[in-house]
Write an enzyme that holds these catalytic residues in place. Structure first.
Site, PDB file in Angstrom:
ATOM      1  N   PRO A  10       0.786  -1.229   0.000  1.00 54.68           N
ATOM      2  CA  PRO A  10       0.000   0.000   0.000  1.00 54.68           C
ATOM      3  C   PRO A  10       0.820   1.282   0.000  1.00 54.68           C
ATOM      4  CG  PRO A  10      -0.875  -1.552   1.585  1.00 54.68           C
ATOM      5  CD  PRO A  10       0.376  -2.164   1.042  1.00 54.68           C
ATOM      6  N   ASN A  11       0.349   2.225  -0.792  1.00 53.56           N
ATOM      7  CA  ASN A  11       0.864   3.598  -0.861  1.00 53.56           C
ATOM      8  C   ASN A  11       2.219   3.731  -1.552  1.00 53.56           C
ATOM      9  OD1 ASN A  11      -1.357   4.921   0.525  1.00 53.56           O
ATOM     10  ND2 ASN A  11      -0.653   3.811   2.338  1.00 53.56           N
ATOM     11  N   ARG A  18       5.153  11.138  -2.029  1.00 51.11           N
ATOM     12  CA  ARG A  18       4.710  10.761  -0.679  1.00 51.11           C
ATOM     13  C   ARG A  18       5.820  11.048   0.344  1.00 51.11           C
ATOM     14  NH1 ARG A  18       4.417   4.559   1.568  1.00 51.11           N
ATOM     15  NH2 ARG A  18       3.543   5.075   3.601  1.00 51.11           N
ATOM     16  N   TYR A  23      10.797   9.190   2.445  1.00 49.88           N
ATOM     17  CA  TYR A  23      10.938   8.141   1.434  1.00 49.88           C
ATOM     18  C   TYR A  23      11.762   8.553   0.216  1.00 49.88           C
ATOM     19  CZ  TYR A  23       7.280   5.957   4.205  1.00 49.88           C
ATOM     20  OH  TYR A  23       6.570   5.402   5.242  1.00 49.88           O
ATOM     21  N   ASN A  74       8.402  -5.265  -0.314  1.00 53.80           N
ATOM     22  CA  ASN A  74       8.148  -4.111   0.548  1.00 53.80           C
ATOM     23  C   ASN A  74       6.651  -4.089   0.778  1.00 53.80           C
ATOM     24  OD1 ASN A  74       7.830  -1.752   1.919  1.00 53.80           O
ATOM     25  ND2 ASN A  74       9.007  -0.476   0.497  1.00 53.80           N
ATOM     26  N   ALA A  77       2.796  -0.639   5.019  1.00 54.94           N
ATOM     27  CA  ALA A  77       2.214  -0.718   6.365  1.00 54.94           C
ATOM     28  C   ALA A  77       1.728  -2.119   6.724  1.00 54.94           C
ATOM     29  CB  ALA A  77       1.065   0.280   6.481  1.00 54.94           C
ATOM     30  N   HIS A  80       3.479  -4.344   9.294  1.00 54.47           N
ATOM     31  CA  HIS A  80       3.284  -4.227  10.744  1.00 54.47           C
ATOM     32  C   HIS A  80       1.950  -4.797  11.213  1.00 54.47           C
ATOM     33  CE1 HIS A  80       6.559  -1.561   9.895  1.00 54.47           C
ATOM     34  NE2 HIS A  80       5.782  -0.708   9.247  1.00 54.47           N
ATOM     35  N   GLU A  98      12.908  -9.001   2.701  1.00 49.67           N
ATOM     36  CA  GLU A  98      12.069  -7.877   3.125  1.00 49.67           C
ATOM     37  C   GLU A  98      12.859  -6.583   2.939  1.00 49.67           C
ATOM     38  OE1 GLU A  98      10.996  -8.144   7.261  1.00 49.67           O
ATOM     39  OE2 GLU A  98      10.030  -6.169   7.274  1.00 49.67           O
ATOM     40  N   HIS A 100      12.697  -2.140   3.042  1.00 46.85           N
ATOM     41  CA  HIS A 100      12.028  -0.879   3.359  1.00 46.85           C
ATOM     42  C   HIS A 100      12.931   0.269   2.942  1.00 46.85           C
ATOM     43  CE1 HIS A 100       8.947  -2.965   5.612  1.00 46.85           C
ATOM     44  NE2 HIS A 100       9.915  -3.676   6.158  1.00 46.85           N
ATOM     45  N   ARG A 107      11.728   5.012  13.577  1.00 46.83           N
ATOM     46  CA  ARG A 107      10.462   5.728  13.420  1.00 46.83           C
ATOM     47  C   ARG A 107       9.492   5.399  14.565  1.00 46.83           C
ATOM     48  NH1 ARG A 107       8.468   5.091   7.501  1.00 46.83           N
ATOM     49  NH2 ARG A 107       7.130   6.809   8.222  1.00 46.83           N
TER      50      ARG A 107
HETATM   51  C1  DQA Z   1       7.883   1.340   4.382  1.00 45.77           C
HETATM   52  C2  DQA Z   1       7.821   1.536   5.901  1.00 45.77           C
HETATM   53  C3  DQA Z   1       6.408   1.281   6.416  1.00 45.77           C
HETATM   54  O1  DQA Z   1       6.363   1.492   7.818  1.00 45.77           O
HETATM   55  C4  DQA Z   1       5.423   2.226   5.760  1.00 45.77           C
HETATM   56  O2  DQA Z   1       4.115   1.930   6.185  1.00 45.77           O
HETATM   57  C5  DQA Z   1       5.521   2.189   4.269  1.00 45.77           C
HETATM   58  C6  DQA Z   1       6.846   2.197   3.673  1.00 45.77           C
HETATM   59  C7  DQA Z   1       9.267   1.728   3.814  1.00 45.77           C
HETATM   60  O3  DQA Z   1       9.563   1.327   2.699  1.00 45.77           O
HETATM   61  O4  DQA Z   1      10.034   2.437   4.481  1.00 45.77           O
HETATM   62  O5  DQA Z   1       4.526   2.247   3.569  1.00 45.77           O
HETATM   63  O6  DQA Z   1       7.665  -0.015   4.093  1.00 45.77           O
END
Ligand code: DQA
Length: 148
Positions: A10-11, A18, A23, A74, A77, A80, A98, A100, A107
């Site tokens: 997501p996102n 963003r 990021y 990746n 969210a 978590h 994994e 990020h 954070r």
């Molecule tokens: C993320 C870290 C996550 O906590 C966050 O919700 C993201 C991006 C990262 O790539 O740093 O959407 O996965």
């Protein structure tokens, strides 16, 4: 090994605009093209996908796992929150790296726990878009083996 799945949650479709202070300004499209360029000399194909929906990621992990392809994940969210992703990775015994962009441990506390990490082969975080290329480098140098 001929194919690596790169799955984004997501996102991550709005990467670039963003929260750039967290990021960075790289877009998902630029990350995809960097990974393709990195994989090409190795004769490796990249399947690159993004979804804002948990079930899509579960489906794609199953698809990669059943085909024996390693995964760079990746989960955004969902990292978590998602027991479904944890179970999917465990069920198919997929080799999952994994990644990020940010260092989630620096954070908010709710980002400190990952449901992916306990079933991942390894974790790379905090290097922005380079987290992805480092993950692919690890797979290409056979630190992560494909089942195929
Ligand atoms: C993320 C870290 C996550 O906590 C966050 O919700 C993201 C991006 C990262 O790539 O740093 O959407 O996965």
């Amino acid at each position: 090994m001929t194919t690596v799945f790169v799955l984004n949650g997501p996102n991550l479709n709005i990467l670039g605009t963003r929260e750039p202070s967290i990021y960075g300004t790289d877009t998902l499209a630029s990350i995809e093209s960097d990974l393709r360029a990195q994989a090409l000399p190795h004769g490796v194909d990249i399947v690159f996908r993004q979804s804002n929906h948990e079930g899509d990621l579960v489906d794609w992990i199953q698809e990669a796992g059943q085909a024996g392809h390693p995964v760079i994940l990746n989960a955004g969210a969902l990292t978590h929150t998602s027991i479904a992703l944890h179970d999917a990775i465990k069920a198919v015994a997929a080799s999952v790296v994994e990644v990020h962009l940010s260092n989630t441990h620096r954070r908010e506390p709710f980002r400190h726990h990952s449901f992916v990490s306990p079933v991942a082969t390894g974790v790379i975080m905090g290097f922005g878009a380079r987290s992805y290329t480092l993950a692919l480098e690890s797979i290409l140098s056979s630190n992560v083996k494909s089942n195929s």
